[in-house]
Design an enzyme around this catalytic site. Structure first.
Site, PDB file in Angstrom:
ATOM      1  N   SER A   1       0.885  -0.969  -0.081  1.00  0.00           N
ATOM      2  CA  SER A   1      -0.044   0.047   0.045  1.00  0.00           C
ATOM      3  C   SER A   1       0.931   1.349   0.078  1.00  0.00           C
ATOM      4  CB  SER A   1      -0.729   0.032   1.242  1.00  0.00           C
ATOM      5  OG  SER A   1      -1.982   1.036   1.079  1.00  0.00           O
TER       6      SER A   1
ATOM      7  N   ASP B   1      -5.557  -2.964  -2.983  1.00  0.00           N
ATOM      8  CA  ASP B   1      -4.731  -2.765  -1.814  1.00  0.00           C
ATOM      9  C   ASP B   1      -4.071  -4.012  -1.217  1.00  0.00           C
ATOM     10  OD1 ASP B   1      -3.877  -1.914   0.860  1.00  0.00           O
ATOM     11  OD2 ASP B   1      -4.317   0.052   0.305  1.00  0.00           O
TER      12      ASP B   1
END
EC number: 3.1.-.-
Length: 418
Positions: free
Chosen positions: A65, A232
């Site tokens: 991320s 993500d």
């Protein structure tokens, strides 16, 4: 042994240690500014040791991320740790929300209206659902200007970086995929719902890994000859330390974004009444971004204890080996810091979050992931630097082998797992 020989032996030992030391950074949206602050603090410790402009003290970088974006900044400048951290801090110091996602009235208004209409009337209109709440095209442009993949490869070729890995989740198959580049030949691995493939990491990999679910759109990436949609990498990431270990790490520095909770922190936050949507969303995002790392560290510590009692089980070729871990996490609640800066959110975003409770103190955790504004990120940078300085002795010992004179009470502060 001459002084010159001793210095050469010390440098060689430090180089070998660096090659097997990994940096692991997780996500958290704007919270990842804290990581840049910690790294800046570590660079200052290195400067005091006379190692300011040496290569990174970790040869392996595994990011997920926003942690993947921070990791990319280090990988590009791996030959000069101080310069790389200075550049990373400068970026976070002046970052604005519109550098990451569109905040103009038209974009936010249309996106919000599409979401609401899709939820309420999508079954009637049969319209395709919107891809995300926010358009993060500005982040793509930002990364295209700043990220230079060829410099990552140059760092690997020069040996100042051993491996760089980025993890994302395939919405198409549910598999966690770690994309990695390495200095030496490392075969990919596969576990239940997890796999790793060697790949030249580009801007799309970083965007995919940092596409917070619902907030930012999925990104198509090529995998095994076809395209899959990725989001993500912290979603369903049960073993965030695994990529670093597979890439050869025997020592891991993990920078988290979950605050070390202490009594009295949230006394000023209203807790009564039914939770707002933002409050629920904040807890949901915390389960995605903040919980997996500590749980994995606890598992690793358990394995370390097992290996210490049964050393015959240690076999590096089979992956069974003790791994030292040091963690650095916020000493103050990021939620409380975010609550002080909610008014810095772009007006359009505040208008969107207000009905959800996202502009109230108890909804600050949710808003913190979107608070890409200098006042908030600068506060996190400063906190990261303070936390690194507070653990300066432990960091110097862990990364550089410099063990200072310490009292037994001071030694208890360390979070290193042997």
């Amino acid at each position: 042994m001459s002084a010159l020989s001793a210095h050469s032996a010390e440098a060689s030992a430090r180089a070998r240690q660096r090659q097997s030391t990994a940096l692991v950074m997780m996500g958290g949206g704007a919270r990842a500014a804290y990581q840049a602050g910690v790294l800046s603090g570590i660079a200052k410790i290195a400067a005091r040791l006379g190692l300011a402009h040496c290569p990174l003290p970790f040869g392996i970088i595994a990011g997920t991320s926003a942690g993947a974006i921070n990791g990319a900044g280090l990988a590009v400048g791996a030959a000069d740790f101080r310069a790389a951290t200075d550049k990373l801090s400068a970026l976070w110091h002046s970052l604005h929300a519109d550098d990451v996602y569109r905040t103009d009235v038209l974009r936010v208004g249309v996106s919000g209206a599409r979401w609401l209409s899709s939820l309420a009337f999508g079954w009637v209109t049969r319209r395709s659902s919107p891809r995300a709440l926010f358009d993060n095209a500005p982040l793509g442009s930002f990364l295209t200007e700043l990220f230079e993949p060829e410099r990552v490869q140059a760092s690997l070729d020069a040996g100042v970086l051993q491996a760089f890995a980025v993890t994302a989740l395939s919405y198409s198959t549910g598999r966690h995929v770690t994309f990695y580049q390495s200095h030496r030949r490392i075969h990919g691995w596969q576990r239940s719902q997890r796999m790793a493939v060697e790949s030249a990491i580009g801007v799309d990999h970083l965007l995919a890994s940092a596409s917070i679910p619902f907030l930012f759109p999925a990104i198509p990436l090529e995998l095994e000859g076809h395209h899959e949609w990725f989001g993500d990498g912290t979603m369903r990431q049960m073993s965030p330390l695994s990529p670093a270990i597979h890439l050869g790490a025997s020592r891991i520095l993990a920078i988290g974004a979950a605050s070390r909770q202490r009594a009295g922190w949230f006394d000023t936050v209203p807790s009564g009444g039914y939770p707002s949507l933002a409050q629920v969303g904040g807890q949901a995002l915390a389960s995605i971004f903040l919980d997996g790392l500590q749980a994995d560290i606890e598992r690793l510590m358990h394995i370390n204890r097992l290996l210490s009692r049964m050393p015959e089980m240690a076999n590096d070729t089979e992956g069974w080996r003790p791994v030292q871990v040091m963690t650095i996490s916020p000493s103050e609640p990021i939620e409380a810091i975010a609550a002080e800066h909610l008014n810095r959110l772009p007006r359009t975003v505040r208008a969107f979050l207000s009905p959800l409770g996202g502009t109230e103190a108890r909804g600050a955790a949710f808003a913190s992931y979107l608070l890409f504004e200098p006042e908030f990120t600068q506060a996190l940078l400063a906190l990261g630097e303070r936390d690194a300085a507070a653990q300066g002795d432990q960091i110097a010992a862990f990364l550089y082998g410099v063990v200072p004179e310490t009292t037994p009470a001071k030694k208890e502060v360390t979070e290193v797992s042997q």
